[in-house]
Design a protein around this motif. Sequence first.
Motif, PDB file in Angstrom:
ATOM      1  N   HIS A 115       0.819  -1.216   0.000  1.00 27.28           N
ATOM      2  CA  HIS A 115       0.000   0.000   0.000  1.00 27.28           C
ATOM      3  C   HIS A 115       0.858   1.273   0.000  1.00 27.28           C
ATOM      4  CE1 HIS A 115      -3.612  -2.381   0.758  1.00 27.28           C
ATOM      5  NE2 HIS A 115      -2.917  -3.048   1.663  1.00 27.28           N
ATOM      6  N   ARG A 116       2.160   1.134  -0.101  1.00 21.79           N
ATOM      7  CA  ARG A 116       3.062   2.275   0.032  1.00 21.79           C
ATOM      8  C   ARG A 116       2.856   3.308  -1.071  1.00 21.79           C
ATOM      9  NH1 ARG A 116       8.651   2.802  -1.618  1.00 21.79           N
ATOM     10  NH2 ARG A 116       9.612   4.568  -0.529  1.00 21.79           N
ATOM     11  N   ALA A 117       2.483   2.857  -2.263  1.00 21.19           N
ATOM     12  CA  ALA A 117       2.279   3.794  -3.378  1.00 21.19           C
ATOM     13  C   ALA A 117       1.250   4.862  -3.036  1.00 21.19           C
ATOM     14  CB  ALA A 117       1.850   3.030  -4.626  1.00 21.19           C
ATOM     15  N   ASN A 118       0.317   4.524  -2.156  1.00 20.64           N
ATOM     16  CA  ASN A 118      -0.709   5.507  -1.807  1.00 20.64           C
ATOM     17  C   ASN A 118      -0.178   6.630  -0.915  1.00 20.64           C
ATOM     18  OD1 ASN A 118      -2.971   4.896  -3.289  1.00 20.64           O
ATOM     19  ND2 ASN A 118      -3.758   3.409  -1.824  1.00 20.64           N
ATOM     20  N   LEU A 119       0.984   6.435  -0.307  1.00 13.19           N
ATOM     21  CA  LEU A 119       1.629   7.563   0.371  1.00 13.19           C
ATOM     22  C   LEU A 119       2.062   8.593  -0.660  1.00 13.19           C
ATOM     23  CD1 LEU A 119       3.952   5.801   2.994  1.00 13.19           C
ATOM     24  CD2 LEU A 119       1.911   7.163   3.489  1.00 13.19           C
ATOM     25  N   TYR A 120       2.679   8.105  -1.728  1.00 14.52           N
ATOM     26  CA  TYR A 120       3.113   8.993  -2.818  1.00 14.52           C
ATOM     27  C   TYR A 120       1.899   9.656  -3.473  1.00 14.52           C
ATOM     28  CZ  TYR A 120       5.217  10.552  -7.168  1.00 14.52           C
ATOM     29  OH  TYR A 120       5.625  11.314  -8.236  1.00 14.52           O
ATOM     30  N   ASN A 121       0.877   8.836  -3.760  1.00 12.68           N
ATOM     31  CA  ASN A 121      -0.327   9.377  -4.397  1.00 12.68           C
ATOM     32  C   ASN A 121      -1.005  10.419  -3.509  1.00 12.68           C
ATOM     33  OD1 ASN A 121       0.092   7.651  -6.547  1.00 12.68           O
ATOM     34  ND2 ASN A 121      -1.218   6.045  -5.714  1.00 12.68           N
ATOM     35  N   GLY A 122      -0.978  10.183  -2.204  1.00 12.40           N
ATOM     36  CA  GLY A 122      -1.544  11.158  -1.270  1.00 12.40           C
ATOM     37  C   GLY A 122      -0.794  12.474  -1.308  1.00 12.40           C
ATOM     38  N   GLY A 123       0.537  12.393  -1.447  1.00 11.63           N
ATOM     39  CA  GLY A 123       1.346  13.602  -1.557  1.00 11.63           C
ATOM     40  C   GLY A 123       0.999  14.396  -2.807  1.00 11.63           C
ATOM     41  N   VAL A 124       0.870  13.688  -3.933  1.00  5.43           N
ATOM     42  CA  VAL A 124       0.518  14.354  -5.195  1.00  5.43           C
ATOM     43  C   VAL A 124      -0.880  14.977  -5.088  1.00  5.43           C
ATOM     44  CG1 VAL A 124       0.048  13.998  -7.647  1.00  5.43           C
ATOM     45  CG2 VAL A 124       1.997  12.850  -6.569  1.00  5.43           C
ATOM     46  N   PHE A 125      -1.807  14.233  -4.491  1.00  9.20           N
ATOM     47  CA  PHE A 125      -3.185  14.707  -4.311  1.00  9.20           C
ATOM     48  C   PHE A 125      -3.207  16.030  -3.548  1.00  9.20           C
ATOM     49  CE2 PHE A 125      -7.197  14.825  -1.941  1.00  9.20           C
ATOM     50  CZ  PHE A 125      -8.134  14.538  -2.926  1.00  9.20           C
ATOM     51  N   GLN A 126      -2.465  16.088  -2.451  1.00  8.93           N
ATOM     52  CA  GLN A 126      -2.445  17.303  -1.632  1.00  8.93           C
ATOM     53  C   GLN A 126      -1.667  18.425  -2.307  1.00  8.93           C
ATOM     54  OE1 GLN A 126      -4.666  17.454   0.466  1.00  8.93           O
ATOM     55  NE2 GLN A 126      -4.073  16.759   2.485  1.00  8.93           N
ATOM     56  N   MET A 127      -0.592  18.087  -2.975  1.00  6.62           N
ATOM     57  CA  MET A 127       0.213  19.098  -3.662  1.00  6.62           C
ATOM     58  C   MET A 127      -0.602  19.796  -4.748  1.00  6.62           C
ATOM     59  SD  MET A 127       3.814  18.534  -5.704  1.00  6.62           S
ATOM     60  CE  MET A 127       3.035  17.867  -7.164  1.00  6.62           C
ATOM     61  N   LEU A 128      -1.364  19.015  -5.509  1.00  4.79           N
ATOM     62  CA  LEU A 128      -2.171  19.596  -6.575  1.00  4.79           C
ATOM     63  C   LEU A 128      -3.278  20.482  -6.025  1.00  4.79           C
ATOM     64  CD1 LEU A 128      -2.454  16.559  -9.025  1.00  4.79           C
ATOM     65  CD2 LEU A 128      -1.010  18.581  -9.257  1.00  4.79           C
ATOM     66  N   LYS A 129      -3.698  20.227  -4.807  1.00  7.16           N
ATOM     67  CA  LYS A 129      -4.690  21.083  -4.152  1.00  7.16           C
ATOM     68  C   LYS A 129      -4.033  22.244  -3.402  1.00  7.16           C
ATOM     69  CE  LYS A 129      -8.470  17.769  -3.554  1.00  7.16           C
ATOM     70  NZ  LYS A 129      -9.455  18.621  -4.251  1.00  7.16           N
ATOM     71  N   GLN A 130      -2.696  22.339  -3.549  1.00  5.47           N
ATOM     72  CA  GLN A 130      -1.897  23.389  -2.905  1.00  5.47           C
ATOM     73  C   GLN A 130      -1.941  23.293  -1.378  1.00  5.47           C
ATOM     74  OE1 GLN A 130      -2.773  27.267  -4.571  1.00  5.47           O
ATOM     75  NE2 GLN A 130      -2.437  26.580  -6.655  1.00  5.47           N
ATOM     76  N   ASN A 131      -2.211  22.091  -0.887  1.00 10.14           N
ATOM     77  CA  ASN A 131      -2.096  21.823   0.554  1.00 10.14           C
ATOM     78  C   ASN A 131      -0.669  21.336   0.806  1.00 10.14           C
ATOM     79  OD1 ASN A 131      -4.836  22.415   0.901  1.00 10.14           O
ATOM     80  ND2 ASN A 131      -5.447  20.301   0.513  1.00 10.14           N
ATOM     81  N   TYR A 132       0.266  22.275   0.742  1.00 11.91           N
ATOM     82  CA  TYR A 132       1.681  21.906   0.687  1.00 11.91           C
ATOM     83  C   TYR A 132       2.195  21.274   1.985  1.00 11.91           C
ATOM     84  CZ  TYR A 132       1.573  24.661  -3.594  1.00 11.91           C
ATOM     85  OH  TYR A 132       1.267  25.130  -4.839  1.00 11.91           O
TER      86      TYR A 132
END
Length: 383
Positions: A115-132
Motif C-alpha cells: 500500500h506504500r504507493a498511496n503515500l506517494y499518491n496522497g502527496g501528489v493529491f495534496q500538492m495539486l490542491k496546494q495543501n503543501y
Amino acid sequence: MNAQKKEMDQARAFIKSGKNFDKAEQLMTRLLKDSANWQNEKIYLVLFEAIRKQYEQGNEKLYLRQKYDTLNLFVSVRKMFNTLQTLDSLDAKPNKKGRVNLKYRQKHAAFLMSHRANLYNGGVFQMLKQNYADGFDFFDTYIDCARQPLFSNEKLDSTDQRLPLAAYRALYCGFHLQDTLKTLKYRDLALRDTANRSYVLQYLAETYRLMGNQKQYVCSLRSGFSHEPTFPYFYPRLLEHFTQNNQPDSALAVVDRLLEYNDTNEVFLFAKSNVLLNIGHYAECIAICDSLIARNDSLADAYLNAGLAYSNLAVEMDRISKSRTKRSQIKGYYKKALPYLERFRALAPDQKDKWAPALYNVYLNLNMGKQFDEMDRLLKNRG
C-alpha cells in the motif's frame, strides 16, 4: 489497568461489529496520550486494526463508486505506516536476555509495501490542491521508509526508482511553504531527479537567496547553468551577479556559452550586447545591436544599447583627448547616438528614466537648444 482493558475490549467490540471503526481508533489514540501506555504493543495492534478497517471500507466505497472523500483513504494509509513503524521499534527491543525476537516485522512490512504507493499518491493529491504542508508530510513518510528498519529487507534506496521524484516534490512543497528546513531536507536526493534537476536548483537557489547565503546561492546558479544553460532562471541572475561583482570575463563566458546553443537567439544576443556595453567593448556592442535591429526594427532595447555605446565612445574619447581633430570625431559619435536614442524613446515612451538622461547629454553636446530644454524640464519634473 482495568480502565485500559475496558477501552481495549470496547475497541475490539467496535471492530468486530463491522462499524464504528473511527470510535475504536479514538479510544486507542486516547490511551496513547498517556506515556504509561507507550510500550504496550497490544494497543498499537488494536489501533492498526481500527485504521486498516477504515482503509478497506474506503477502498470498497471507491470501488463501488459510492460517495467517499479520497483524502480519507490517503490519511488512513499514512496512519497505518506511522502506527506499525512505532510498533516495529518496540518489537525490535532486546528481551531480558538481550535477544531480539521480531514477531511482526516481516508480516507488517509486506502489508505496508503493498500500500506504500498511496503515500506517494496522497502527496501528489495534496500538492495539486496546494495543501503543501500535508503534501510534504505524505512525501516525507514515503521517503522515510527507506531508512526505517521495518523495511530494511526491501533495500528501498536502490530498488525504489521513484525516491528522487518524491524528494523533488517534497522540496517543491517545502519551497511553497517558505520553510527552509523542509525545502532542504531531501536536497541531495532531489538532485538525483534529472528530469526536474533545473527546477530543484532553482528552488534551492531562491531558498539560499532568501536565507542570505550568497555562496550557496551562486553555487546553485552555477550548477543550474552548467546543467541546462538555456533554462531561463539561471543565466540572467548569473549575469547580474558577475556584473555587480565586476567579473566581466565570467559574464562574457556566460553569454558566449548561451550563443553556442543558439547563435541567432535574440535574447542571448541582446544579453551579449549588454555585457559588451558594460565592459566597454562598444564597437562590438553596436555591431550586435545593428544586426538585431536589421532582423527586428521594433527591438527597443537594441536601440538603447547602440545609442549608449556611441555616447560612451564620445565620452571616452573626450576624456582621453581634447584636440580639435578629436572634437570632430566626438561630435560624430553623438550624432550617431542621436537616431538610436530618439527611436528608443518613440518605441518606449514610458521608460523616461532611460532615454531622458541619455538624450539630455546628446542634445547638450550637439548644441540642440530646443530639445535640450525639453529634456531639462523632463528631468527636473521626474520627482
